[in-house]
Design an enzyme around this catalytic site. Structure first.
Site, PDB file in Angstrom:
ATOM      1  N   ALA A   1     118.813 -54.854  34.668  1.00  0.00           N
ATOM      2  CA  ALA A   1     118.933 -56.106  33.913  1.00  0.00           C
ATOM      3  C   ALA A   1     119.934 -55.885  32.788  1.00  0.00           C
ATOM      4  O   ALA A   1     119.862 -54.878  32.080  1.00  0.00           O
ATOM      5  CB  ALA A   1     117.577 -56.490  33.322  1.00  0.00           C
ATOM      6  N   LYS A   2     120.844 -56.827  32.651  1.00  0.00           N
ATOM      7  CA  LYS A   2     121.789 -56.741  31.533  1.00  0.00           C
ATOM      8  C   LYS A   2     121.147 -57.488  30.373  1.00  0.00           C
ATOM      9  O   LYS A   2     121.368 -58.693  30.190  1.00  0.00           O
ATOM     10  CB  LYS A   2     123.137 -57.354  31.943  1.00  0.00           C
ATOM     11  CG  LYS A   2     124.267 -57.094  30.960  1.00  0.00           C
ATOM     12  CD  LYS A   2     125.588 -57.529  31.557  1.00  0.00           C
ATOM     13  CE  LYS A   2     126.712 -57.542  30.529  1.00  0.00           C
ATOM     14  NZ  LYS A   2     127.111 -56.214  30.068  1.00  0.00           N
ATOM     15  N   CYS A   3     120.266 -56.794  29.663  1.00  0.00           N
ATOM     16  CA  CYS A   3     119.529 -57.483  28.596  1.00  0.00           C
ATOM     17  C   CYS A   3     119.998 -56.972  27.246  1.00  0.00           C
ATOM     18  O   CYS A   3     120.450 -55.817  27.122  1.00  0.00           O
ATOM     19  CB  CYS A   3     118.029 -57.319  28.788  1.00  0.00           C
ATOM     20  SG  CYS A   3     117.355 -55.860  28.060  1.00  0.00           S
TER      21      CYS A   3
END
Ligand code: PLP
Length: 306
Positions: free
Chosen positions: A158-160
């Site tokens: 996840a690109k969080c």
């Protein structure tokens, strides 16, 4: 250098002036890092502004949101359109694009569910990420004392926003010690990625890159390089890489939407190969630039014209 302002930002379906695009200090995202986002580029081409791998970026945005149980109140198609429209209203022929999905203002407990899921898309002019001559001459990097996030802690796929606190530790340490960028290992000590880039190593004509299980972001530029390698008949091996492979490599390079394809000329002050961009890096870079600038025929359908 301060961010170069554009005219409008798309917020939850409306365009607002750059200076009026505000959120409340008590929004959940401000306190707990509750955001997922994307970073992509729009390139100037002879056919006009071309958004590079729009579908792949928006898909990854929705994948990141799914992992964090965020129901995006728009479809992927609507976000695609919002991105294209934001580039259009700002009249930019090339720019960086930053869509962000975040938890807004309602309650401030750790439980994110009571808070709304909001979305904005900002675009601005952005130059070369690792410096102007990095693409040609390569950069000097170090191996970070910080590891990348451990599996089953913060999901690396996840690109969080919160993941980038880890990236910031890697980046700051590198800068303070006089390097342009840091490479982190995973928690087992194998090569993972840079603070904002995937990594490839060349040795004896074979291209190596860490697998997704090595705490890396599933990079879209990484995917482009894998595609080009296959087309060019360059053998590509996705495997765990011991740190010392970086020192023994003939070539090492970073990939990323921001960094594009950037050669690395030294790691921990040990010269990589000949200490300059190597032939395989150059070949892949040339192909990449030919596709993004619209010079080469886009047989992959990677450019969406604005
Ligand atoms: C941690 C990290 N790894 C890798 C990448 C490269 O991914 P992409 O090529 O999709 O930009 C990025 C950039 O988004 C990143 O932030």
């Amino acid at each position: 250098m301060a961010l170069e302002k554009s005219d409008k930002i798309w917020m939850d379906g409306e365009f607002v002036n750059w200076d009026d695009a505000k959120i409340h200090v008590c929004a959940h995202v401000v306190h707990y890092g509750t955001s997922v986002f994307e970073g992509m580029r729009v390139y100037k081409t002879p056919k006009g502004a071309g958004a590079f791998r729009l579908d792949a970026h928006v898909r990854r945005l929705f994948d990141s949101a799914k992992i964090y149980r965020m129901d995006v109140p728009f479809t992927q198609e609507q976000i695609n359109d919002a991105i294209l429209e934001t580039v259009r209203v700002n009249k930019l022929e090339e720019c960086y694009v930053r869509p962000v999905v975040y938890r807004g203002y309602e309650e401030l407990g750790v439980n994110p569910f009571p808070n709304p899921v909001n979305v904005f898309v900002a675009v601005w002019k952005w130059g070369k990420y690792l410096g102007k001559d990095a693409l040609e001459n390569g950069v000097d990097v170090c191996v970070s004392t910080w590891s990348r996030i451990a599996p089953n802690t913060l999901p690396a796929l996840a690109k969080c926003g919160a993941n980038y606190m880890n990236s910031q530790l890697i980046k700051m340490e590198a800068i303070v010690n006089g390097y342009v960028e840091g490479i982190a290992t995973d928690t087992l000590g194998y090569v993972s990625e840079g603070s904002g880039e995937n990594l490839f190593v060349v040795r004896d004509g074979v291209l190596y890159t860490p697998p997704l299980g090595a705490s890396v972001l599933p990079g879209i530029t990484r995917d482009c390089v894998i595609t080009f390698a296959e087309e060019m008949g360059i053998k590509l091996v996705e495997q765990v890489l011991p740190r010392e492979m970086l020192y023994l490599a003939d070539e090492v390079f970073f990939t990323g939407s921001a960094a594009e394809i950037s050669p690395i000329r030294s790691v921990d002050k040990i010269t990589v190969g000949a200490g300059k961009r190597g032939p395989i890096t150059e070949k892949l870079q040339k192909r990449f630039f030919a596709v993004i600038t619209g010079e080469a025929d886009d047989r992959y359908g990677w450019l969406t014209y604005v």
